[in-house]
Design a protein around this motif. Structure first.
Motif, short mmCIF file in Angstrom:
data_model
loop_
_atom_site.label_atom_id
_atom_site.label_comp_id
_atom_site.label_asym_id
_atom_site.label_seq_id
_atom_site.Cartn_x
_atom_site.Cartn_y
_atom_site.Cartn_z
N PRO A 98 -17.43 -92.41 -61.79
CA PRO A 98 -17.92 -93.14 -60.49
C PRO A 98 -17.51 -94.77 -60.57
O PRO A 98 -17.63 -95.28 -61.56
CB PRO A 98 -19.48 -92.87 -60.27
CG PRO A 98 -19.60 -91.62 -61.06
CD PRO A 98 -18.62 -91.73 -62.25
N TRP A 124 -22.46 -87.61 -63.61
CA TRP A 124 -22.15 -87.26 -62.46
C TRP A 124 -21.05 -86.09 -62.47
O TRP A 124 -21.30 -85.19 -61.69
CB TRP A 124 -21.52 -88.59 -61.49
CG TRP A 124 -21.05 -87.89 -60.18
CD1 TRP A 124 -19.98 -87.78 -59.60
CD2 TRP A 124 -22.37 -87.92 -59.18
NE1 TRP A 124 -20.01 -87.45 -58.29
CE2 TRP A 124 -21.45 -87.60 -58.06
CE3 TRP A 124 -23.56 -88.22 -58.98
CZ2 TRP A 124 -22.08 -87.40 -56.52
CZ3 TRP A 124 -24.11 -87.86 -57.64
CH2 TRP A 124 -23.53 -87.52 -56.58
N ASN A 125 -20.20 -86.12 -63.45
CA ASN A 125 -19.22 -85.12 -63.48
C ASN A 125 -19.37 -84.17 -64.48
O ASN A 125 -18.66 -83.39 -64.98
CB ASN A 125 -18.02 -85.71 -63.66
CG ASN A 125 -17.56 -86.35 -62.12
OD1 ASN A 125 -17.62 -86.07 -61.28
ND2 ASN A 125 -17.01 -87.64 -62.51
N THR A 163 -28.81 -84.49 -55.57
CA THR A 163 -28.45 -85.57 -54.85
C THR A 163 -26.85 -84.82 -54.25
O THR A 163 -26.70 -85.00 -53.03
CB THR A 163 -28.02 -86.63 -55.58
OG1 THR A 163 -29.29 -87.02 -55.92
CG2 THR A 163 -27.64 -87.78 -54.67
N LYS A 164 -26.27 -84.09 -55.11
CA LYS A 164 -24.97 -83.56 -54.75
C LYS A 164 -25.33 -82.45 -53.78
O LYS A 164 -24.49 -82.24 -52.81
CB LYS A 164 -24.27 -83.01 -55.84
CG LYS A 164 -23.62 -83.78 -56.81
CD LYS A 164 -22.93 -83.20 -57.86
CE LYS A 164 -22.21 -84.27 -58.86
NZ LYS A 164 -21.48 -83.69 -59.98
N ALA A 171 -27.81 -91.35 -55.77
CA ALA A 171 -28.48 -90.78 -57.24
C ALA A 171 -28.88 -92.28 -58.06
O ALA A 171 -29.85 -92.04 -58.87
CB ALA A 171 -27.30 -90.18 -57.99
N ILE A 212 -29.36 -85.63 -60.17
CA ILE A 212 -27.96 -85.62 -59.86
C ILE A 212 -27.42 -84.51 -59.15
O ILE A 212 -26.75 -84.44 -58.15
CB ILE A 212 -27.05 -85.95 -60.94
CG1 ILE A 212 -27.25 -87.32 -61.62
CG2 ILE A 212 -25.55 -85.62 -60.65
CD1 ILE A 212 -26.74 -87.81 -62.86
N VAL A 220 -25.84 -92.18 -64.05
CA VAL A 220 -24.88 -91.52 -63.03
C VAL A 220 -23.46 -91.57 -63.73
O VAL A 220 -22.80 -90.56 -63.26
CB VAL A 220 -25.30 -92.21 -61.47
CG1 VAL A 220 -24.04 -91.69 -60.80
CG2 VAL A 220 -26.49 -92.13 -61.05
N ASP A 262 -24.17 -89.36 -52.01
CA ASP A 262 -23.31 -90.00 -52.83
C ASP A 262 -24.02 -90.30 -53.94
O ASP A 262 -24.94 -90.31 -54.34
CB ASP A 262 -22.43 -90.81 -52.09
CG ASP A 262 -23.05 -92.28 -51.89
OD1 ASP A 262 -24.26 -92.49 -52.15
OD2 ASP A 262 -22.42 -93.16 -51.07
N GLU A 263 -23.31 -91.08 -55.00
CA GLU A 263 -23.38 -91.41 -56.39
C GLU A 263 -24.70 -92.66 -56.24
O GLU A 263 -25.41 -92.81 -57.03
CB GLU A 263 -22.40 -92.24 -57.00
CG GLU A 263 -21.49 -90.95 -57.46
CD GLU A 263 -20.24 -90.96 -56.44
OE1 GLU A 263 -20.31 -91.31 -55.43
OE2 GLU A 263 -18.93 -90.48 -57.09
N LYS A 291 -30.18 -84.77 -64.77
CA LYS A 291 -29.10 -84.09 -64.39
C LYS A 291 -29.76 -83.46 -63.31
O LYS A 291 -28.86 -83.07 -62.32
CB LYS A 291 -28.57 -83.21 -65.66
CG LYS A 291 -27.94 -83.69 -66.56
CD LYS A 291 -27.46 -82.72 -67.85
CE LYS A 291 -26.82 -83.40 -69.00
NZ LYS A 291 -26.39 -82.43 -69.94
#
Length: 193
Positions: free
Chosen positions: A46, A191-192, A80-81, A90, A77, A187, A86-87, A74
């Protein structure tokens, strides 16, 4: 002697060229692969400007996280997704949970409890956040917090502490700001993942 020296130099030069040709493409391929892998990895992180659009406010705090706290990060996050936010949402959520519980899913703390506050966000059943079972579930409590955040007009353009305070209504509204950098770092890291 001159002829011998000349043949030796040419032989060494020939080996160097042959070795360079053999090693050259291998090294070139490895370098290209590593460079493009690094570029892809950086591209998926991000954007820091999106995570902290106003810069951090005041002195920043930081704590080392244990496995439970990382799992809760986690979970925030993921929730949130799941809500489609969005990030930045989060970051606000994680900073809020860092302030409220240090990312620990707290049950009732007896005399140390703030009224009937529990869970990651220290939400209160008596204030309508949900049952004890619900607010001590990381996904539920995050989703509840995010629903509150979505109701704040312009939260995306507010400093973190103002957005968090509007949802939480804390007695210490400026304490959320101290966690913004660590929340953004978490984050960016998870995030990924």
């Amino acid at each position: 002697m001159n002829t011998m020296l000349r043949k030796s130099v040419l032989a060494i030069a020939g080996l160097t060229v042959a070795g360079g040709l053999a090693a050259g493409p291998l090294n070139h391929t490895d370098t290209t692969t590593n460079t493009s892998t690094a570029t892809v990895a950086q591209a998926t992180k991000p954007d820091t400007a999106k995570l902290i659009p106003h810069g951090v406010q005041g002195n920043q705090s930081h704590i080392d996280l244990n496995d439970e706290q990382v799992a809760n990060t986690k979970a925030i996050i993921a929730a949130t997704k799941k809500t489609g936010m969005d990030e930045r949402a989060a970051v606000v959520s994680i900073a809020t949970a860092l302030q409220e519980s240090k990312l620990e899913n707290l049950g009732h703390l007896g005399d140390r409890n703030d009224h009937d506050s529990q869970g990651l966000f220290q939400q209160r059943p008596s204030s309508g956040w949900g049952t004890v079972e619900q607010i001590t579930d990381p996904e539920y409590s995050t989703t509840a917090f995010l629903k509150g955040l979505q109701q704040v007009d312009g939260w995306q353009n507010m400093p973190l502490t103002e957005a968090a305070q509007t949802v939480q209504v804390s007695a210490y509204p400026f304490h959320y700001a101290q966690w913004e950098q660590q929340a953004a770092d978490l984050v960016a890291e998870h995030w990924n993942s």
